[in-house]
Design a protein around this motif. Structure first.
Motif, PDB file in Angstrom:
ATOM      1  N   ALA A  84       0.805  -1.337   0.007  1.00  0.00           N
ATOM      2  CA  ALA A  84       0.019  -0.027  -0.136  1.00  0.00           C
ATOM      3  C   ALA A  84       0.809   1.327  -0.016  1.00  0.00           C
ATOM      4  O   ALA A  84       0.619   2.229  -0.857  1.00  0.00           O
ATOM      5  CB  ALA A  84      -0.842  -0.066   1.265  1.00  0.00           C
ATOM      6  N   LEU A  85       2.072   1.272   0.965  1.00  0.00           N
ATOM      7  CA  LEU A  85       2.875   2.551   0.732  1.00  0.00           C
ATOM      8  C   LEU A  85       3.661   2.449  -0.592  1.00  0.00           C
ATOM      9  O   LEU A  85       3.711   3.771  -1.065  1.00  0.00           O
ATOM     10  CB  LEU A  85       3.798   2.020   1.915  1.00  0.00           C
ATOM     11  N   SER A  86       3.970   1.361  -1.110  1.00  0.00           N
ATOM     12  CA  SER A  86       4.479   1.489  -2.554  1.00  0.00           C
ATOM     13  C   SER A  86       3.612   1.998  -3.522  1.00  0.00           C
ATOM     14  O   SER A  86       4.005   2.880  -4.503  1.00  0.00           O
ATOM     15  CB  SER A  86       5.139   0.117  -2.900  1.00  0.00           C
ATOM     16  N   ALA A  87       2.417   1.888  -3.423  1.00  0.00           N
ATOM     17  CA  ALA A  87       1.267   2.158  -4.301  1.00  0.00           C
ATOM     18  C   ALA A  87       0.959   3.879  -4.033  1.00  0.00           C
ATOM     19  O   ALA A  87       0.801   4.626  -4.797  1.00  0.00           O
ATOM     20  CB  ALA A  87       0.162   1.600  -4.145  1.00  0.00           C
ATOM     21  N   ASP A  90       3.503   6.210  -5.684  1.00  0.00           N
ATOM     22  CA  ASP A  90       3.281   6.591  -7.187  1.00  0.00           C
ATOM     23  C   ASP A  90       1.913   7.536  -7.425  1.00  0.00           C
ATOM     24  O   ASP A  90       1.551   7.926  -8.385  1.00  0.00           O
ATOM     25  CB  ASP A  90       2.868   5.292  -7.843  1.00  0.00           C
ATOM     26  N   LEU A  91       1.435   7.864  -6.316  1.00  0.00           N
ATOM     27  CA  LEU A  91      -0.074   8.342  -6.534  1.00  0.00           C
ATOM     28  C   LEU A  91       0.357   9.778  -7.146  1.00  0.00           C
ATOM     29  O   LEU A  91      -0.734  10.266  -7.960  1.00  0.00           O
ATOM     30  CB  LEU A  91      -0.595   8.940  -4.885  1.00  0.00           C
ATOM     31  N   PRO A  92       1.366  10.659  -6.926  1.00  0.00           N
ATOM     32  CA  PRO A  92       1.600  11.777  -7.674  1.00  0.00           C
ATOM     33  C   PRO A  92       1.526  11.737  -9.152  1.00  0.00           C
ATOM     34  O   PRO A  92       1.465  12.766  -9.715  1.00  0.00           O
ATOM     35  CB  PRO A  92       2.989  12.396  -7.011  1.00  0.00           C
ATOM     36  N   LEU A  93       2.091  10.448  -9.537  1.00  0.00           N
ATOM     37  CA  LEU A  93       2.157  10.432 -10.939  1.00  0.00           C
ATOM     38  C   LEU A  93       0.830  10.170 -11.692  1.00  0.00           C
ATOM     39  O   LEU A  93       0.507  10.398 -12.858  1.00  0.00           O
ATOM     40  CB  LEU A  93       2.809   9.065 -11.443  1.00  0.00           C
ATOM     41  N   SER A  94      -0.389   9.797 -10.996  1.00  0.00           N
ATOM     42  CA  SER A  94      -1.429   9.712 -11.494  1.00  0.00           C
ATOM     43  C   SER A  94      -2.746  10.700 -11.048  1.00  0.00           C
ATOM     44  O   SER A  94      -3.485  10.803 -11.934  1.00  0.00           O
ATOM     45  CB  SER A  94      -2.104   8.251 -11.096  1.00  0.00           C
ATOM     46  N   VAL A 140       4.422  16.591  -6.120  1.00  0.00           N
ATOM     47  CA  VAL A 140       4.430  16.104  -7.461  1.00  0.00           C
ATOM     48  C   VAL A 140       5.757  15.560  -7.893  1.00  0.00           C
ATOM     49  O   VAL A 140       5.868  14.505  -8.717  1.00  0.00           O
ATOM     50  CB  VAL A 140       4.107  17.329  -8.229  1.00  0.00           C
ATOM     51  N   ALA A 141       6.728  15.710  -7.140  1.00  0.00           N
ATOM     52  CA  ALA A 141       7.928  15.110  -7.631  1.00  0.00           C
ATOM     53  C   ALA A 141       8.473  14.128  -6.725  1.00  0.00           C
ATOM     54  O   ALA A 141       9.819  13.397  -6.786  1.00  0.00           O
ATOM     55  CB  ALA A 141       9.253  16.240  -7.633  1.00  0.00           C
ATOM     56  N   LEU A 142       7.552  13.473  -5.842  1.00  0.00           N
ATOM     57  CA  LEU A 142       8.014  12.563  -4.801  1.00  0.00           C
ATOM     58  C   LEU A 142       8.600  11.295  -5.171  1.00  0.00           C
ATOM     59  O   LEU A 142       9.374  10.821  -4.685  1.00  0.00           O
ATOM     60  CB  LEU A 142       6.612  12.388  -3.943  1.00  0.00           C
ATOM     61  N   PRO A 143       8.041  10.657  -6.375  1.00  0.00           N
ATOM     62  CA  PRO A 143       8.413   9.204  -6.632  1.00  0.00           C
ATOM     63  C   PRO A 143       9.862   9.368  -7.502  1.00  0.00           C
ATOM     64  O   PRO A 143      10.423   8.287  -7.518  1.00  0.00           O
ATOM     65  CB  PRO A 143       7.253   8.870  -7.631  1.00  0.00           C
ATOM     66  N   LEU A 144      10.283  10.277  -7.907  1.00  0.00           N
ATOM     67  CA  LEU A 144      11.346  10.364  -8.680  1.00  0.00           C
ATOM     68  C   LEU A 144      12.662   9.696  -8.341  1.00  0.00           C
ATOM     69  O   LEU A 144      13.359   8.897  -8.890  1.00  0.00           O
ATOM     70  CB  LEU A 144      11.575  11.660  -9.488  1.00  0.00           C
ATOM     71  N   ILE A 146      12.701   7.928  -5.324  1.00  0.00           N
ATOM     72  CA  ILE A 146      12.573   6.457  -4.926  1.00  0.00           C
ATOM     73  C   ILE A 146      12.439   5.484  -6.137  1.00  0.00           C
ATOM     74  O   ILE A 146      13.276   4.451  -5.918  1.00  0.00           O
ATOM     75  CB  ILE A 146      11.115   6.458  -4.289  1.00  0.00           C
ATOM     76  N   ARG A 147      12.032   6.014  -7.320  1.00  0.00           N
ATOM     77  CA  ARG A 147      11.742   4.997  -8.462  1.00  0.00           C
ATOM     78  C   ARG A 147      13.120   4.794  -8.956  1.00  0.00           C
ATOM     79  O   ARG A 147      13.550   3.819  -9.841  1.00  0.00           O
ATOM     80  CB  ARG A 147      10.661   5.403  -9.402  1.00  0.00           C
ATOM     81  N   GLU A 148      14.275   5.730  -8.620  1.00  0.00           N
ATOM     82  CA  GLU A 148      15.555   5.445  -9.335  1.00  0.00           C
ATOM     83  C   GLU A 148      16.394   4.638  -8.457  1.00  0.00           C
ATOM     84  O   GLU A 148      17.319   3.739  -8.945  1.00  0.00           O
ATOM     85  CB  GLU A 148      16.277   6.757  -9.531  1.00  0.00           C
ATOM     86  N   VAL A 149      16.270   4.722  -7.174  1.00  0.00           N
ATOM     87  CA  VAL A 149      17.163   4.016  -6.122  1.00  0.00           C
ATOM     88  C   VAL A 149      16.410   2.646  -5.878  1.00  0.00           C
ATOM     89  O   VAL A 149      17.543   1.842  -5.460  1.00  0.00           O
ATOM     90  CB  VAL A 149      16.984   4.870  -4.891  1.00  0.00           C
ATOM     91  N   VAL A 150      15.117   2.509  -5.748  1.00  0.00           N
ATOM     92  CA  VAL A 150      14.728   0.960  -5.219  1.00  0.00           C
ATOM     93  C   VAL A 150      15.191   0.000  -6.339  1.00  0.00           C
ATOM     94  O   VAL A 150      15.689  -1.000  -5.684  1.00  0.00           O
ATOM     95  CB  VAL A 150      13.117   1.191  -5.393  1.00  0.00           C
TER      96      VAL A 150
END
Length: 262
Positions: A84-87, A90-94, A140-144, A146-150
């Motif tokens: 749920a946290l991972s989803a 990605d909320l700012p992208l949608s 709005v830039a939150l996932p960027l 995280i999605r590079e490092v994970v």
């Protein structure tokens, strides 16, 4: 088939990216450096550029710290609600940035907001001020980052970290000497993407800022204001400066990144 796919990709990128961006450059320099000089001598533009830099760099710093910490949490630990946290990340992208801005106004409005009244009583203004603009941009830039490092953390595994801890290193030493060197290029690229995204944010910032000239007007808002106010040359020049800053960041990282890390 191979050449046809390449041609299709080139045509797609040309009409979607290269051609529109080249028109901004064309109109910016239609009269030489006049538009660029005028923009850089305009006090409204200068203040907006300075405010944009403050907001973008603040959002980058926030997302850097929490992005790396959240990445380690998602990869190295198992806990209830992890998916749920991972989803949610990605909320700012949608979600539309305008919706983000409206949500922040509802939460932090000094008159009716859930937290706004308490903050206003403490003398802290969030909405129609720099803190609200930083929050909107960071969201709005939150996932960027995280999605590079994970993916990098998942790929390198935790064997070296476990060996470090078995030799007596504490968590800070392990992170500084083992984890950080392994993910540094993912962090750098995530920071660059975050900076580029933050520089160009428009919708959420417009809602929470109030778009007040020389107070809460960022560079993207200046582009809209100048273009609609029939000062299109200054609008083109400001847009060129924003796009140029983002492109320079990405190009610099591309040259600095080792070939085996690309």
């Amino acid at each position: 088939m191979r050449w046809g796919l390449r041609l299709l990709a080139i045509v797609y990128v040309f009409f979607l990216v290269l051609w529109p961006v080249s028109l901004v450059v064309k109109y910016t320099f239609a009269d030489g450096l006049t538009a660029l000089t005028t923009a850089l001598n305009d006090p409204d533009v200068l203040h907006a550029l300075q405010l944009t830099a403050v907001v973008a760099l603040s959002a980058v710093a926030i997302n850097l710290v929490f992005g790396v910490w959240m990445s380690i949490l998602l990869v190295r630990f198992d806990f209830r609600g992890k998916r749920a946290l991972s989803a949610l990340i990605d909320l700012p992208l949608s979600v539309s940035p305008v919706v983000v801005g409206l949500a922040l106004v509802l939460a932090y409005n000094p008159r009716t907001g859930l937290f706004g009244q308490s903050l206003d009583s403490a003398g802290i203004q969030v909405i129609f001020a720099t803190p609200g603009m930083i929050m909107a941009t960071a969201f709005v830039a939150l996932p960027l980052v995280i999605r590079e490092v994970v993916p990098v953390l998942a790929e390198i595994g935790d064997e070296q970290e476990q060996a470090s801890r078995s030799l007596g290193a504490n968590a800070v030493q392990t992170f500084r000497r083992i984890t950080l060197p392994s993910i540094k290029w993912a962090v750098v690229y995530g920071v660059v993407l975050t900076l580029a995204r933050s520089l160009g944010e428009f919708g959420a910032v417009k809602i929470v800022s109030g778009n007040i000239v020389q107070q809460t007007q960022t560079a993207t808002l200046v582009v809209e204001s100048k273009y609609q106010g029939f000062d299109q040359a200054t609008g083109y020049a400001t847009a060129f400066l924003l796009a140029g800053a983002s492109v320079i960041c990405i190009v610099v990282v591309s040259f600095l990144r080792p070939k085996d890390q690309s």
